[in-house]
Every structure is written in C-alpha cells, then in structure tokens.
Design a protein around this motif. Structure first.
Motif, PDB file in Angstrom:
ATOM      1  N   ILE A  96       0.844  -1.204   0.000  1.00  0.00           N
ATOM      2  CA  ILE A  96       0.000   0.000   0.000  1.00  0.00           C
ATOM      3  C   ILE A  96       0.873   1.245   0.000  1.00  0.00           C
ATOM      4  O   ILE A  96       0.609   2.198  -0.742  1.00  0.00           O
ATOM      5  CB  ILE A  96      -0.958  -0.004   1.204  1.00  0.00           C
ATOM      6  N   SER A  97       1.929   1.253   0.820  1.00  0.00           N
ATOM      7  CA  SER A  97       2.808   2.431   0.890  1.00  0.00           C
ATOM      8  C   SER A  97       3.411   2.734  -0.477  1.00  0.00           C
ATOM      9  O   SER A  97       3.528   3.900  -0.867  1.00  0.00           O
ATOM     10  CB  SER A  97       3.905   2.240   1.942  1.00  0.00           C
ATOM     11  N   GLU A  98       3.771   1.690  -1.205  1.00  0.00           N
ATOM     12  CA  GLU A  98       4.325   1.881  -2.547  1.00  0.00           C
ATOM     13  C   GLU A  98       3.254   2.405  -3.503  1.00  0.00           C
ATOM     14  O   GLU A  98       3.521   3.290  -4.319  1.00  0.00           O
ATOM     15  CB  GLU A  98       4.917   0.571  -3.062  1.00  0.00           C
ATOM     16  N   SER A  99       2.036   1.896  -3.367  1.00  0.00           N
ATOM     17  CA  SER A  99       0.940   2.331  -4.247  1.00  0.00           C
ATOM     18  C   SER A  99       0.582   3.797  -4.041  1.00  0.00           C
ATOM     19  O   SER A  99       0.223   4.489  -4.993  1.00  0.00           O
ATOM     20  CB  SER A  99      -0.306   1.476  -4.016  1.00  0.00           C
ATOM     21  N   ILE A 100       0.650   4.258  -2.800  1.00  0.00           N
ATOM     22  CA  ILE A 100       0.274   5.651  -2.536  1.00  0.00           C
ATOM     23  C   ILE A 100       1.481   6.589  -2.482  1.00  0.00           C
ATOM     24  O   ILE A 100       1.320   7.783  -2.240  1.00  0.00           O
ATOM     25  CB  ILE A 100      -0.582   5.790  -1.250  1.00  0.00           C
ATOM     26  N   GLY A 101       2.677   6.039  -2.703  1.00  0.00           N
ATOM     27  CA  GLY A 101       3.879   6.865  -2.746  1.00  0.00           C
ATOM     28  C   GLY A 101       4.368   7.332  -1.391  1.00  0.00           C
ATOM     29  O   GLY A 101       4.990   8.391  -1.282  1.00  0.00           O
ATOM     30  N   ASP A 102       4.126   6.556  -0.354  1.00  0.00           N
ATOM     31  CA  ASP A 102       4.583   6.901   0.995  1.00  0.00           C
ATOM     32  C   ASP A 102       5.966   6.287   1.197  1.00  0.00           C
ATOM     33  O   ASP A 102       6.106   5.122   1.529  1.00  0.00           O
ATOM     34  CB  ASP A 102       3.595   6.370   2.038  1.00  0.00           C
ATOM     35  N   LYS A 103       7.003   7.105   0.995  1.00  0.00           N
ATOM     36  CA  LYS A 103       8.375   6.632   1.085  1.00  0.00           C
ATOM     37  C   LYS A 103       8.881   6.542   2.526  1.00  0.00           C
ATOM     38  O   LYS A 103       9.972   6.038   2.775  1.00  0.00           O
ATOM     39  CB  LYS A 103       9.287   7.520   0.250  1.00  0.00           C
ATOM     40  N   THR A 104       8.097   7.034   3.479  1.00  0.00           N
ATOM     41  CA  THR A 104       8.539   7.045   4.877  1.00  0.00           C
ATOM     42  C   THR A 104       8.009   5.856   5.677  1.00  0.00           C
ATOM     43  O   THR A 104       8.304   5.730   6.860  1.00  0.00           O
ATOM     44  CB  THR A 104       8.066   8.335   5.585  1.00  0.00           C
ATOM     45  N   TYR A 105       7.268   4.957   5.056  1.00  0.00           N
ATOM     46  CA  TYR A 105       6.619   3.865   5.780  1.00  0.00           C
ATOM     47  C   TYR A 105       7.621   2.925   6.460  1.00  0.00           C
ATOM     48  O   TYR A 105       8.659   2.585   5.907  1.00  0.00           O
ATOM     49  CB  TYR A 105       5.745   3.041   4.823  1.00  0.00           C
ATOM     50  N   SER A 106       7.244   2.502   7.685  1.00  0.00           N
ATOM     51  CA  SER A 106       7.935   1.389   8.358  1.00  0.00           C
ATOM     52  C   SER A 106       6.863   0.564   9.066  1.00  0.00           C
ATOM     53  O   SER A 106       5.762   1.058   9.340  1.00  0.00           O
ATOM     54  CB  SER A 106       8.963   1.909   9.371  1.00  0.00           C
ATOM     55  N   ASP A 107       7.173  -0.687   9.370  1.00  0.00           N
ATOM     56  CA  ASP A 107       6.183  -1.564  10.002  1.00  0.00           C
ATOM     57  C   ASP A 107       5.664  -1.006  11.326  1.00  0.00           C
ATOM     58  O   ASP A 107       4.524  -1.252  11.697  1.00  0.00           O
ATOM     59  CB  ASP A 107       6.758  -2.967  10.215  1.00  0.00           C
ATOM     60  N   ASN A 108       6.489  -0.241  12.038  1.00  0.00           N
ATOM     61  CA  ASN A 108       6.032   0.369  13.300  1.00  0.00           C
ATOM     62  C   ASN A 108       4.887   1.344  13.083  1.00  0.00           C
ATOM     63  O   ASN A 108       4.121   1.611  14.007  1.00  0.00           O
ATOM     64  CB  ASN A 108       7.188   1.083  14.011  1.00  0.00           C
ATOM     65  N   ASP A 109       4.767   1.879  11.862  1.00  0.00           N
ATOM     66  CA  ASP A 109       3.670   2.806  11.545  1.00  0.00           C
ATOM     67  C   ASP A 109       2.305   2.146  11.706  1.00  0.00           C
ATOM     68  O   ASP A 109       1.302   2.827  11.892  1.00  0.00           O
ATOM     69  CB  ASP A 109       3.789   3.334  10.108  1.00  0.00           C
ATOM     70  N   LEU A 111       1.168   0.615  14.109  1.00  0.00           N
ATOM     71  CA  LEU A 111       0.656   0.827  15.465  1.00  0.00           C
ATOM     72  C   LEU A 111       0.051   2.217  15.631  1.00  0.00           C
ATOM     73  O   LEU A 111      -0.624   2.483  16.622  1.00  0.00           O
ATOM     74  CB  LEU A 111       1.772   0.604  16.493  1.00  0.00           C
ATOM     75  N   SER A 112       0.278   3.076  14.662  1.00  0.00           N
ATOM     76  CA  SER A 112      -0.296   4.419  14.678  1.00  0.00           C
ATOM     77  C   SER A 112      -1.718   4.371  14.128  1.00  0.00           C
ATOM     78  O   SER A 112      -1.919   3.932  12.982  1.00  0.00           O
ATOM     79  CB  SER A 112       0.548   5.354  13.806  1.00  0.00           C
ATOM     80  N   PRO A 113      -2.718   4.807  14.918  1.00  0.00           N
ATOM     81  CA  PRO A 113      -4.091   4.798  14.402  1.00  0.00           C
ATOM     82  C   PRO A 113      -4.223   5.536  13.068  1.00  0.00           C
ATOM     83  O   PRO A 113      -4.890   5.045  12.154  1.00  0.00           O
ATOM     84  CB  PRO A 113      -4.901   5.473  15.507  1.00  0.00           C
ATOM     85  N   GLU A 114      -3.567   6.671  12.942  1.00  0.00           N
ATOM     86  CA  GLU A 114      -3.674   7.469  11.711  1.00  0.00           C
ATOM     87  C   GLU A 114      -3.207   6.675  10.498  1.00  0.00           C
ATOM     88  O   GLU A 114      -3.915   6.540   9.498  1.00  0.00           O
ATOM     89  CB  GLU A 114      -2.865   8.758  11.843  1.00  0.00           C
ATOM     90  N   LYS A 115      -2.003   6.141  10.567  1.00  0.00           N
ATOM     91  CA  LYS A 115      -1.434   5.409   9.424  1.00  0.00           C
ATOM     92  C   LYS A 115      -2.200   4.109   9.167  1.00  0.00           C
ATOM     93  O   LYS A 115      -2.488   3.762   8.027  1.00  0.00           O
ATOM     94  CB  LYS A 115       0.049   5.110   9.668  1.00  0.00           C
ATOM     95  N   ASN A 116      -2.559   3.397  10.223  1.00  0.00           N
ATOM     96  CA  ASN A 116      -3.261   2.133  10.070  1.00  0.00           C
ATOM     97  C   ASN A 116      -4.626   2.341   9.420  1.00  0.00           C
ATOM     98  O   ASN A 116      -5.001   1.613   8.503  1.00  0.00           O
ATOM     99  CB  ASN A 116      -3.399   1.445  11.439  1.00  0.00           C
ATOM    100  N   ILE A 117      -5.351   3.350   9.878  1.00  0.00           N
ATOM    101  CA  ILE A 117      -6.663   3.651   9.299  1.00  0.00           C
ATOM    102  C   ILE A 117      -6.511   4.124   7.851  1.00  0.00           C
ATOM    103  O   ILE A 117      -7.291   3.726   6.977  1.00  0.00           O
ATOM    104  CB  ILE A 117      -7.431   4.674  10.164  1.00  0.00           C
TER     105      ILE A 117
END
Length: 193
Positions: A96-109, A111-117
């Motif tokens: 998903i991160s690659e599809s939306i161009g989110d180059k800052t993604y890490s698996d710890n993200d 756990l963040s409600p914002e990123k997970n949602i």
C-alpha cells in the motif's frame, strides 16, 4: 472479616449486580441508542472520516471493520502477524505504501491509528474497485485474501451476483463476513445522519 461487614459487602455486591442486570435488561428491551453506542463506539472518528472521504469508502463500513478486527485496540497483533486497528499484514501495508507513494513507511507505523486507518481504508477502497462495490465480497477479501475470493468466483464456488454467506468456503471468513455485516448495519442504525 466480621459477619456484619461480610453481610454489608454481600448486600452491596447484590445491589451492583441488580443495577447491572437492570441496565442490560433495559438495553435488550428498549435498545436504548446511548447504551448501544457504548457497545458500538466510534473512536478515531475524525481520522476515519478523513480517509473514508479521501478514498471513497463509507466511514461506517470502516468503523465496523475496525470493531471486528481489533475491538479498537491500536496495539493489537494477530497470531498471523496482522497489526493495529485494521489488522494489516506488514507485507500488505508495504505494498500500500508503494501504491500511494509513501516513502517514509515502516512496520512500526501500523501501530499508529492514523497510518493504520489510512492504509486499511485505502485497501478497502481498492477491494471495492476489484469487486464492484459488493460489500460481502470486499469483506471476504479483506479477511480471506483477494486471490482466494477471485479463485472462488472463477471456479464457481461463489456467484458474485448472488453471493450467499454460506457459500464462502472458509468458515473463518464466513463468520467474519457475518460479524462485519451485522456491525455495519448497527453502525448505520446508530450513526447515519
């Protein structure tokens, strides 16, 4: 503990149980919306509505998925390794991160409600496109995998135009679809404006 203190404690406990029983009875009989909203809460509403609007998904559908996936516990992790509110697999989230161009993604993200949602809602939107907004198929794919649902359709195990929950081959997925659909209907009843 002396006998009088024990009697007072027992009496107080009985009163608490009677009050709880009265509340549950009132809920069952009258379906009081305030009480139902305790059982069907809507936490992270701003975040859910933000991404639901951005990706074109009903926010009440998103909250129903979250309720059934994690019971709103952002630190949830399944025995299969799915993480966070929407129980995303790290490999799915990476895609998903690659599809939306989110180059800052890490698996710890996750756990963040914002990123997970955000990621979970994007994924629901992508499944809606694949399965022509068929809610039952979207839920089945979210739980059982897009590839499995496509295979079930291709092999005739399920008819996408007349999907019946009992036709879903995986019991876990069948049960999951049932729970999410029930929650979704309850959220529509309680929160639809």
């Amino acid at each position: 503990m002396d006998k009088k203190r024990l009697q007072r404690w027992t009496s107080g406990r009985k009163i608490c149980m009677l009050i709880l029983l009265a509340i549950l009875t009132a809920y069952c009989i009258m379906k009081i919306p305030v009480l139902e909203k305790i059982i069907y809460p809507y936490p992270h509403r701003d975040i859910i509505e933000k991404y639901a609007d951005q990706y074109g998904v009903d926010p009440l559908f998103v909250v129903a998925v979250i309720r059934e996936e994690s019971k709103f516990l952002p630190q949830s992790e399944s025995h299969k390794g799915a993480i966070g509110l929407m129980q995303l697999m790290p490999s799915t989230a990476k895609s998903i991160s690659e599809s939306i161009g989110d180059k800052t993604y890490s698996d710890n993200d996750l756990l963040s409600p914002e990123k997970n949602i955000q990621y979970g809602t994007w994924y629901l939107a992508s499944l809606q496109k694949v399965f022509s907004n068929n809610t039952t198929l979207v839920i089945a794919a979210y739980n059982g995998g897009r590839g499995h649902v496509q295979e079930w359709i291709e092999t005739g195990q399920i008819d996408p135009k007349n999907i019946r929950q009992q036709d879903i081959p995986f019991k876990e997925t069948r049960d999951y679809v049932d729970r999410v659909l029930k929650s979704y209907q309850k959220y529509i009843t309680l929160y639809h404006n």
